[in-house]
Design a protein around this motif. Sequence first.
Motif, PDB file in Angstrom:
ATOM      1  N   ILE A  12       7.126   9.195   1.036  1.00  0.00           N
ATOM      2  CA  ILE A  12       6.844   8.933  -0.027  1.00  0.00           C
ATOM      3  C   ILE A  12       5.224   8.609   0.008  1.00  0.00           C
ATOM      4  O   ILE A  12       5.461   7.335  -0.058  1.00  0.00           O
ATOM      5  N   ASP A  13       3.953   9.414  -1.226  1.00  0.00           N
ATOM      6  CA  ASP A  13       3.000   8.857  -0.640  1.00  0.00           C
ATOM      7  C   ASP A  13       2.459   8.199   0.093  1.00  0.00           C
ATOM      8  O   ASP A  13       2.223   6.953  -0.005  1.00  0.00           O
ATOM      9  N   VAL A  14       2.676   8.512   1.340  1.00  0.00           N
ATOM     10  CA  VAL A  14       1.393   7.926   2.094  1.00  0.00           C
ATOM     11  C   VAL A  14       0.677   8.458   2.398  1.00  0.00           C
ATOM     12  O   VAL A  14       0.559   9.802   2.423  1.00  0.00           O
ATOM     13  N   GLY A 113       8.276   5.474   2.684  1.00  0.00           N
ATOM     14  CA  GLY A 113       6.956   5.415   2.164  1.00  0.00           C
ATOM     15  C   GLY A 113       6.253   4.372   1.508  1.00  0.00           C
ATOM     16  O   GLY A 113       6.806   3.109   1.980  1.00  0.00           O
ATOM     17  N   MET A 114       5.603   4.983   0.825  1.00  0.00           N
ATOM     18  CA  MET A 114       4.387   3.857   0.290  1.00  0.00           C
ATOM     19  C   MET A 114       5.058   3.667  -1.424  1.00  0.00           C
ATOM     20  O   MET A 114       5.631   4.523  -1.811  1.00  0.00           O
ATOM     21  N   THR A 116       7.089   0.051  -1.940  1.00  0.00           N
ATOM     22  CA  THR A 116       8.461  -0.302  -1.959  1.00  0.00           C
ATOM     23  C   THR A 116       9.390  -0.658  -3.230  1.00  0.00           C
ATOM     24  O   THR A 116       9.770  -0.020  -3.772  1.00  0.00           O
ATOM     25  N   GLU A 117       8.586  -1.523  -3.946  1.00  0.00           N
ATOM     26  CA  GLU A 117       8.430  -1.838  -5.240  1.00  0.00           C
ATOM     27  C   GLU A 117       8.661  -1.697  -6.020  1.00  0.00           C
ATOM     28  O   GLU A 117       8.846  -1.450  -7.955  1.00  0.00           O
ATOM     29  N   ILE A 118       7.825  -0.122  -5.563  1.00  0.00           N
ATOM     30  CA  ILE A 118       7.192   0.910  -7.256  1.00  0.00           C
ATOM     31  C   ILE A 118       8.145   1.806  -6.699  1.00  0.00           C
ATOM     32  O   ILE A 118       9.070   2.323  -7.391  1.00  0.00           O
ATOM     33  N   CYS A 119       6.820   3.320  -6.261  1.00  0.00           N
ATOM     34  CA  CYS A 119       8.034   4.642  -6.174  1.00  0.00           C
ATOM     35  C   CYS A 119       9.350   4.570  -4.558  1.00  0.00           C
ATOM     36  O   CYS A 119      10.343   5.379  -5.584  1.00  0.00           O
ATOM     37  N   VAL A 120       9.363   3.657  -3.862  1.00  0.00           N
ATOM     38  CA  VAL A 120      10.438   3.724  -2.896  1.00  0.00           C
ATOM     39  C   VAL A 120      11.370   3.036  -3.988  1.00  0.00           C
ATOM     40  O   VAL A 120      12.534   3.975  -3.985  1.00  0.00           O
ATOM     41  N   ASP A 121      11.677   2.442  -4.375  1.00  0.00           N
ATOM     42  CA  ASP A 121      12.244   1.451  -5.503  1.00  0.00           C
ATOM     43  C   ASP A 121      13.298   2.773  -6.038  1.00  0.00           C
ATOM     44  O   ASP A 121      13.966   2.645  -6.128  1.00  0.00           O
ATOM     45  N   THR A 122      12.463   3.551  -7.102  1.00  0.00           N
ATOM     46  CA  THR A 122      12.460   4.154  -8.117  1.00  0.00           C
ATOM     47  C   THR A 122      13.051   5.621  -7.823  1.00  0.00           C
ATOM     48  O   THR A 122      14.252   5.794  -8.577  1.00  0.00           O
ATOM     49  N   ALA A 140      10.333   1.416   7.810  1.00  0.00           N
ATOM     50  CA  ALA A 140       9.616   3.210   6.985  1.00  0.00           C
ATOM     51  C   ALA A 140       8.739   2.927   5.617  1.00  0.00           C
ATOM     52  O   ALA A 140       8.693   3.818   5.293  1.00  0.00           O
ATOM     53  N   HIS A 141       8.772   1.964   5.195  1.00  0.00           N
ATOM     54  CA  HIS A 141       8.413   1.547   4.003  1.00  0.00           C
ATOM     55  C   HIS A 141       7.790   0.831   3.629  1.00  0.00           C
ATOM     56  O   HIS A 141       7.676  -0.610   4.770  1.00  0.00           O
ATOM     57  N   SER A 142       6.326   0.262   3.080  1.00  0.00           N
ATOM     58  CA  SER A 142       5.374  -0.541   2.980  1.00  0.00           C
ATOM     59  C   SER A 142       5.110  -1.352   1.019  1.00  0.00           C
ATOM     60  O   SER A 142       4.918   0.427   0.309  1.00  0.00           O
TER      61      SER A 142
END
Length: 176
Positions: A12-14, A113-114, A116-122, A140-142
């Motif tokens: 996601i979004d890397v 991916g990228m 964490t608190e926005i796109c990875v979480d959702t 492997a997310h940040s």
Amino acid sequence: MNQANHTALIVIDVQNEMLDEANPVYNSAEVIRNLRSLLSKARSEGVPVIYVQHEEGPGGSLVPGSEAWEIYAEIGPEGGELIVPKTTPDAFHGTVLHEALRARGIKHVVLTGMQTEICVDTTCRRAFSLGYGVTLVTDAHSTWSLGELSAEQIIAHHNRALRWFAKMQDAKDVSF
């Protein structure tokens, strides 16, 4: 059929903006190492790899075609791997992701991916709600620090909170 036949790795979004040398996401070198390892393992086992690429309209930093918008070259797609464009934090909302996974018979997603608190979480919560088995790769997310919260705190919090929606694994422990 083994699990690999029903699993996909989702990146996601890397994108270049997240790894800009002037302001990279937290622990970016380790995250990229872990992503490269996961990609190598997935590809060698024939596991589909799907990239999600965020895009914004004029005035945003992730405008399609811009350098910031491009997927980070070190972990970029190979040989026809699917790239799913999105415009919201949810990689499923208004995209072809769910249909692409269903067409491939995918029942389990491994998320990386990228941010964490926005796109990875959702995306993690939505994948769970759609009935997928979900693994979140904890290293492997940040993200970046936000106000009084450090990026490390944000990542640790989400690795705890998302346990309700996903199996948590370090990259070295992920098996497809």
